[in-house]
Structures are given as structure tokens and as C-alpha cells.
Scaffold this motif. Structure first.
Motif, short mmCIF file in Angstrom:
data_model
loop_
_atom_site.label_atom_id
_atom_site.label_comp_id
_atom_site.label_asym_id
_atom_site.label_seq_id
_atom_site.Cartn_x
_atom_site.Cartn_y
_atom_site.Cartn_z
N ALA A 242 0.90 -1.09 -0.13
CA ALA A 242 -0.19 0.08 -0.12
C ALA A 242 0.88 1.28 0.02
O ALA A 242 0.40 2.28 -0.70
CB ALA A 242 -0.93 -0.02 1.27
N SER A 247 0.13 2.34 -4.03
CA SER A 247 -0.40 3.74 -3.56
C SER A 247 -1.30 4.29 -4.27
O SER A 247 -2.13 5.03 -3.86
CB SER A 247 0.66 4.66 -3.25
OG SER A 247 1.69 4.95 -4.30
N LEU A 250 -5.22 1.69 -4.85
CA LEU A 250 -6.08 1.36 -3.62
C LEU A 250 -7.20 2.49 -3.57
O LEU A 250 -7.12 3.71 -3.46
CB LEU A 250 -5.48 1.20 -2.38
CG LEU A 250 -4.17 0.04 -2.58
CD1 LEU A 250 -3.61 -0.03 -1.17
CD2 LEU A 250 -4.92 -1.12 -2.89
N ILE A 281 -5.52 7.00 -0.96
CA ILE A 281 -6.57 5.97 -0.73
C ILE A 281 -7.99 6.54 -0.36
O ILE A 281 -8.90 6.00 -0.91
CB ILE A 281 -5.98 5.03 0.42
CG1 ILE A 281 -4.57 4.44 -0.14
CG2 ILE A 281 -7.04 3.89 0.73
CD1 ILE A 281 -3.95 3.54 1.25
N ASN A 285 -7.46 8.76 -5.39
CA ASN A 285 -7.57 7.70 -6.50
C ASN A 285 -8.84 7.28 -6.95
O ASN A 285 -8.98 7.10 -8.03
CB ASN A 285 -7.01 6.17 -5.86
CG ASN A 285 -5.51 6.66 -5.45
OD1 ASN A 285 -4.62 7.35 -5.95
ND2 ASN A 285 -5.03 5.69 -4.67
#
Length: 293
Positions: A242, A247, A250, A281, A285
């Protein structure tokens, strides 16, 4: 009613990419009652069928947008889904905080394609939800390729269940649900053959987490949502990647109402995630994948 988003991404803190609406305004549920009973026990959920209004109220109170969907598994379950039109109407009513995804039953063939086009063009859904195990299909089989081709042409992302399954858990034979249909390697075929289709693999993919990690790293058009598991139980390989290779791949997701955002976010805050990765996250994203920027 045609949905138009009014979400100001600069003013929200996060986007939950995995929220279920399990009942419509007529009281019709998305699946047979035995599935609700089994999943409620499996997840220890307090409320399995919140209304669209209560979902909006919850997420607005925590300044978080939410992707909302249901699942059409009429062929496998012999049970019609709750109304997608009602779901979109509710999201349109709360378009400052909710984002509707559509759903079709792949086993209905040409009708699935026609319905997906209707949901995209007439209702304004922003993506589509699939659950290969509950819907009883292998996404890598050629018979479903016309559907993936149509969805690639429409240009919206799909989210597809992977890994362990809470639906049917603890029932004899799992109520006929086959876990192998949720192996992420089946989606790797789809991602390779339809590179213009963005695919969100739902959940940590236990017992196939390494496969999912590899696919997400290898395929630019594949992502992983972190729903369905409390962050404290994330597989070690997923947690390790992660902070680096995953990175940008997710997405925050809860699986609400099975897991509440308060519980998920509390446990996520305790993970050893880099400060610069957390906002990716939790929001950034998803903004990119959902085309909200």
C-alpha cells in the motif's frame, strides 16, 4: 431521472467506493431473505437495509461521498433485484454526496447489454457493479465478452467482487455460491482483453491476495477497493504494498451497511500508512477512477 453529480471534491474528506442499497421504496430486497440472515450473522451487522435517505444522511454527516449500488442476480438466485431506477432517483436527490452505479445480470445476454446502455444513457449511472459468485458466472468466459466490449465502449468503470464471500456464508453448500468465480485471475483476462475498461477489484482478495496485488501492479486499468474487511485484518502483502507499488491503486471502501465508515476509518487510522499515501487511498485515487476531477 438522469443523474448529474453535484459533488465538490475539494470540500469532501473522502469517497467510500463500496456502499450497498439493499431495499427499494417498495420494500423489495436485493436477494432472498436467507442471504440477509446469513450475512448479518457473518458480519455482525446491526442494520442490513438502510434507506437511500439514511445512507445520504450518514455520509453527509461525515463529509464523505459514497458510491451506491445493488446487484442483479436474477438468473442465479431466481429473485429480481431492488429497483435500479429507485436507486438512481435517490442518488439524484442527494447528488451532493451520493454516486450511483448500475448493475445487470450477465447471464441475460443481449438484454444485459441493452439494460447497461439504458442505465448509462438514460439514468446517468457512473459505473457498474458485478458479483461473479452471487451472479454465478465466470467473467473470463467468451460468452460474456460482448458485455465487456459494450461497457468498454460506454466508458464507465466496473467494480467486481473478488475473494471470500459473506453471501451464503455458513449455509449448506454456501447456498450454491461458488467461490472460484471470484478469483481475481479471471478478471485479469478481462483487463488484458479490454484495456479501455477500468476494473475495480472489490475487497482484499483472500485467499488470492498475491494474485490481486500482481494484477493491480501489472494492469494500468485495474484497481482494488479495500471494502469488506476491517483494516486491522488486511493481508500483510496488501498492507506492505500500500505504501509503494499500490499507493495509486487502492480505494477506500467499507461495504456499508455490513461495515460502518466510523469503524473502518478508525481502524485505518491505526495502520502504518505513509502520510502522503493516506489521502490517495481515502479520496484522490477514487476521484481519478470515477472521473470526478
Amino acid at each position: 431521472m438522469l443523474y448529474h453529480s453535484a459533488i465538490d471534491v475539494g470540500k469532501i474528506d473522502a469517497i467510500d467506493t463500496h456502499v450497498h442499497l439493499e431495499v427499494d421504496e417498495c420494500g423489495h430486497k436485493s436477494m432472498p431473505e436467507e442471504f440477509f440472515t446469513a450475512s448479518e450473522k457473518y458480519f455482525k451487522a446491526e442494520e442490513r437495509t438502510p434507506t437511500i435517505d439514511s445512507i445520504a444522511e450518514l455520509y453527509r454527516s461525515i463529509n464523505t461521498a459514497a458510491v451506491v449500488f445493488t446487484i442483479d442476480a436474477r438468473t442465479q438466485l431466481g429473485h429480481y433485484p431492488n429497483s435500479i431506477d429507485h436507486l438512481v432517483e435517490g442518488c439524484a436527490k442527494h447528488n451532493d454526496i451520493l454516486i450511483p452505479f448500475g448493475t445487470v445480470d450477465p447471464r441475460t445476454g443481449k438484454e444485459a447489454i441493452k439494460e447497461a446502455q439504458r442505465q448509462a444513457h438514460e439514468l446517468g449511472v457512473r459505473g457498474f457493479k458485478f458479483h461473479p459468485s452471487v451472479q454465478g458466472f465466470d467473467p473470463s468466459q467468451p460468452e460474456f465478452y460482448p458485455l465487456w466490449e459494450a461497457l468498454e465502449s460506454i466508458g464507465l468503470p466496473i467494480v467486481s467482487h473478488t475473494g471470500q464471500n459473506g453471501m451464503g456464508a455458513g449455509l449448506r453448500g454456501g447456498a450454491g455460491i461458488k467461490l472460484r468465480y471470484s478469483n481475481p485471475l479471471l478478471l485479469d483476462d478481462v483487463a488484458a482483453d479490454f484495456p479501455g475498461l477500468d476494473i475495480i477489484m472489490a475487497h482484499p482478495s483472500v485467499p488470492w491476495q498475491e494474485e490481486a496485488n500482481s494484477i493491480a501492479v501489472h494492469k494500468k486499468n485495474v484497481f482494488i477497493d479495500l471494502s469488506g474487511w476491517s483494516p486491522r485484518y488486511f493481508p500483510e502483502s496488501l498492507l506492505k504494498m500500500a505504501n509503494n507499488l499500490l499507493s495509486d491503486k487502492l480505494l477506500f471502501g467499507t461495504d456499508f451497511p455490513l461495515i460502518t465508515p466510523a469503524k473502518w476509518l478508525k481502524n485505518f487510522a491505526e495502520l502504518p500508512i505513509k502520510d502522503e499515501v493516506r489521502p490517495k487511498i481515502l479520496k484522490d485515487n477514487a476521484v481519478r477512477v470515477l472521473g470526478l476531477s
